[in-house]
Design a protein around this motif. Structure first.
Motif, mmCIF file in Angstrom:
data_model
loop_
_atom_site.group_PDB
_atom_site.id
_atom_site.type_symbol
_atom_site.label_atom_id
_atom_site.label_comp_id
_atom_site.label_asym_id
_atom_site.label_seq_id
_atom_site.Cartn_x
_atom_site.Cartn_y
_atom_site.Cartn_z
ATOM 1 N N ASN A 104 1.682 -4.024 5.981
ATOM 2 C CA ASN A 104 1.212 -3.230 7.142
ATOM 3 C C ASN A 104 -0.312 -4.422 6.889
ATOM 4 O OD1 ASN A 104 -0.812 -1.922 9.834
ATOM 5 N ND2 ASN A 104 -1.868 -0.935 7.659
ATOM 6 N N TRP A 156 -8.975 7.586 9.132
ATOM 7 C CA TRP A 156 -7.773 6.931 9.647
ATOM 8 C C TRP A 156 -8.575 5.386 9.702
ATOM 9 C CZ3 TRP A 156 -2.544 7.309 13.016
ATOM 10 C CH2 TRP A 156 -2.138 7.099 12.531
ATOM 11 N N ASN A 192 5.780 5.436 3.311
ATOM 12 C CA ASN A 192 5.713 6.260 3.811
ATOM 13 C C ASN A 192 6.263 5.576 4.791
ATOM 14 O OD1 ASN A 192 3.132 7.634 2.755
ATOM 15 N ND2 ASN A 192 4.643 7.918 1.955
ATOM 16 N N VAL A 193 5.815 4.484 5.104
ATOM 17 C CA VAL A 193 6.586 3.715 7.008
ATOM 18 C C VAL A 193 7.753 3.720 6.796
ATOM 19 C CG1 VAL A 193 6.011 1.895 8.771
ATOM 20 C CG2 VAL A 193 3.900 3.245 7.290
ATOM 21 N N ALA A 246 0.736 3.742 1.987
ATOM 22 C CA ALA A 246 1.198 3.729 2.890
ATOM 23 C C ALA A 246 2.195 3.542 3.268
ATOM 24 C CB ALA A 246 0.157 4.224 4.723
ATOM 25 N N ASP A 247 2.179 2.182 3.177
ATOM 26 C CA ASP A 247 3.334 0.860 3.694
ATOM 27 C C ASP A 247 5.031 1.709 3.096
ATOM 28 O OD1 ASP A 247 2.155 -0.889 4.173
ATOM 29 O OD2 ASP A 247 1.926 -1.833 2.331
ATOM 30 N N SER A 306 -3.911 16.438 7.214
ATOM 31 C CA SER A 306 -2.938 15.505 8.139
ATOM 32 C C SER A 306 -3.752 15.550 9.312
ATOM 33 C CB SER A 306 -1.730 15.241 7.984
ATOM 34 O OG SER A 306 -0.828 16.926 7.963
ATOM 35 N N ASN A 313 0.984 -1.562 -0.238
ATOM 36 C CA ASN A 313 0.349 -0.401 -0.251
ATOM 37 C C ASN A 313 0.828 1.430 -0.182
ATOM 38 O OD1 ASN A 313 -2.478 -1.427 0.240
ATOM 39 N ND2 ASN A 313 -2.038 -2.139 2.087
ATOM 40 N N TYR A 348 5.483 8.191 8.569
ATOM 41 C CA TYR A 348 4.015 8.251 8.094
ATOM 42 C C TYR A 348 4.409 8.547 10.411
ATOM 43 C CZ TYR A 348 -0.563 5.798 7.598
ATOM 44 O OH TYR A 348 -2.372 5.448 7.633
ATOM 45 N N GLY A 385 -7.041 11.806 2.881
ATOM 46 C CA GLY A 385 -6.703 11.612 1.591
ATOM 47 C C GLY A 385 -5.947 12.410 1.209
ATOM 48 N N GLN A 417 1.327 -1.827 11.874
ATOM 49 C CA GLN A 417 2.633 -2.090 11.775
ATOM 50 C C GLN A 417 3.116 -2.916 12.121
ATOM 51 O OE1 GLN A 417 3.095 -0.735 8.719
ATOM 52 N NE2 GLN A 417 1.935 1.201 9.370
ATOM 53 N N SER A 468 -6.539 3.280 10.168
ATOM 54 C CA SER A 468 -5.978 2.701 11.708
ATOM 55 C C SER A 468 -6.532 3.493 13.276
ATOM 56 C CB SER A 468 -4.506 3.393 11.530
ATOM 57 O OG SER A 468 -3.982 3.088 10.412
#
Lengths: 373, 373
Positions: free
Chosen positions: A90, A298, A65-66, A62-63, B285, A60, A71, A273, A118, A300
């Motif tokens: 994730n 979000w 960015n992590v 976001a992965d 964000s 993804n 992130y 987003g 994560q 998460s």
């Protein structure tokens, strides 16, 4: 910025190959910092834990960015071999391969997805706390289940948690051809909700419009059309003057202001987003006089705050939609890191995948299949 | 745009003077469209109504916008003499001079303020529905009571309706020297809440800082200081790291983005004005990862949605604070339209007041006192 005080290395022998993970030691460009690491068979699961074998794990945005360290969610380090590493990923689908004592309700072969954020899903096998996984009922495809926890969950919850929508009500969204956007279209249609969907103008825009309409979109339109003065009248015509009370935003920037102006009183603008990389800019009068509420979503946070029962219920609802053909798996490509490949070969393959994703080479979801024992 | 199909006129005789109102026939510049109109004595109040005599009515910025026709709240026309007119003014203190049959709980001399929006308060006497006024308990000054329903009410409700604040919690606001801002400072201080207050830099900024501190402001600072990188550390030092969960905004524009960045997780940004005339622009964000909620507050909506009991309770609380010296009346100037003046003289006086207000000549609240019988 995450940085561990160990050295990156390649295990070049696959003589004792049993499991593999895609790991990194410090944040940075995924094309440089990621490597494949072979590690031994899992031990029998300790009490209250499960051994699981990952079947598929998506890559993804976001992965990336992590791994880059930009992130808000950060992974904790894991000990693999004698190394402290971060395992990337994730989201992912796994099946139970071992059940620790004290665990009830799980048996070998049960599909699970990760409910803990994560936790590192780009690996073949793992031992996990039973509280950190969510059961996935039968009825989803492997790809559908491997991509269920982020995008369809986000879409479903945004349609449920802010505004009490009834059949025939309208939802408006931008970035409508994103993975979440497509899930919104399908889930809304399954509930009898009508959608107005904005996409960027492009070559073959009519083909994309048609594709989204086939998923269940009521209207698909471009930001150019949105910017026209007469667009407000068009929306009124479509809705018969019924006020719009929910807007979903993954773009921000000026077009989102135009979208927000279409909303009726007491509406929610839910942002998940900001693809334009511009701020969310809105006339203050919408807040004061039209009682607009601008909030974020979000997924998460949802998993962190909600109970096991709520998480399982969500999976049941989403798999139910998949079973009925109302929620399709995303277009995808599976990249297999075979048991026969060396860690170096697997590392190069993963880095190539990262390169292609970061350059926008794929138009579809990429999933990793890490073979293990 | 409001426009009535009648002609503006001046009543030049005061031979039968009994009551007077400041009226307009169509929207426009208050300096042109407002005129004073003499009208006869009120009849005995019909059932379920009250006759009231206005003691003082403030000129609020929104009144100008209503007359111009650019405010979301619109008045309904009133018949005065044989004219259909709009009576200007939204806020004001009156005393009961006649009680219709079927009305309980009111007697002559009772102070009331208007709970109905845009009912036209710039007049000496009126007959009103008993449901459209709110009783004001004893203990406020005339000026305090005449200006109680908008600014102190806005301040009190913004501090109460969004975040459950406990003694020692922090509130951050911009436009801190506005009428609402000053009420926020005082009401927060009365509850043991601490405030960080932003004002524009100006000549004699230290004198203004001192004045706001004397009202109870914990810290007063300028937007220049807010824009400094080290300001975040300063706030942490002030608050001991306690997260900020409520920000009040009447400015919008870039400084408000900087203010919002100081907020902790799950905070509310409540907007009640946009003095910068720029949009409210925030990083997406903050919504997604910090669960910021951006909402608006409009006291007019509150009065429309709430019960008589809630309105009376609010007046009791605010007058209670005034009685204890914890909420001061605003700095003000009273303009009297005397019974001896002709409508033309009174018209000119009101137009002069409008001119001066629109040119920013007053640094204080202007209140009209329309003498009547």
């Amino acid at each position: 910025m995450l940085r561990l005080t160990v050295h990156r290395h390649f295990s070049t022998s696959s003589a004792f190959f049993a499991n593999r993970a895609i790991v990194y030691h410090s944040n940075g460009n995924p094309r440089s910092v990621l490597s494949a690491l072979t590690f031994p068979s899992l031990r029998s699961p300790p009490p209250n834990s499960l051994n699981i074998k990952y079947l598929l794990a998506p890559v993804n945005p976001a992965d990336i960015n992590v791994i880059e360290g930009v992130y808000p969610s950060k992974p904790s380090p894991t000990k693999l071999n004698s190394d402290n590493v971060f395992v990337a990923g994730n989201e992912g689908l796994a099946e139970v391969t071992g059940v620790g004592s004290g665990v009830s309700g799980f048996e070998n072969g049960q599909w699970v997805v990760t409910g803990k954020q994560q936790c590192g899903t780009w690996r073949s096998g793992a031992n996990v706390n039973v509280e950190d996984v969510i059961k996935v009922p039968k009825g989803a495809s492997e790809v559908g289940a491997a991509t269920i926890t982020v995008n369809p969950a986000t879409a479903y919850n945004m349609l449920s948690e802010f505004v009490d929508l009834k059949e025939g009500d309208w939802v408006i969204q931008n970035g409508a051809n994103s993975a979440v956007g497509q899930a919104v279209i399908q889930i809304a249609a399954s509930r009898g909700l009508k959608t107005i969907n904005f996409i960027r103008n492009r070559e073959n825009v009519d083909a994309l419009k048609k594709q989204l309409e086939e998923l269940g979109a009521t209207h698909v339109t471009t930001y150019e059309e949105l910017s026209q003065k007469s667009f407000r009248d068009k929306v009124k015509e479509w809705t018969g003057g019924k006020p719009l009370r929910l807007a979903l935003n993954c773009v921000s920037g000026p077009e989102t202001m135009s979208m927000a102006r279409l909303l009726g009183s007491d509406a929610h603008l839910v942002s998940y987003g900001a693809m334009s990389k511009q701020p969310l800019s809105l006339p203050t009068s919408l807040f004061i006089f039209k009682n607009l509420k601008s909030v974020g979503y979000w997924q998460s946070r949802w998993y962190t705050e909600r109970t096991k029962e709520e998480r399982e219920k969500l999976m049941e609802v989403l798999v139910g939609l998949m079973r009925e053909g109302k929620l399709k798996e995303p277009e995808h490509e599976i990249v297999t890191l075979g048991a026969g490949e060396s860690d170096e070969e697997a590392s190069n393959k993963v880095r190539d995948v990262m390169k292609n994703i970061m350059e926008g080479q794929y138009g579809k979801k990429v999933l990793l299949r890490l073979e293990g024992e």
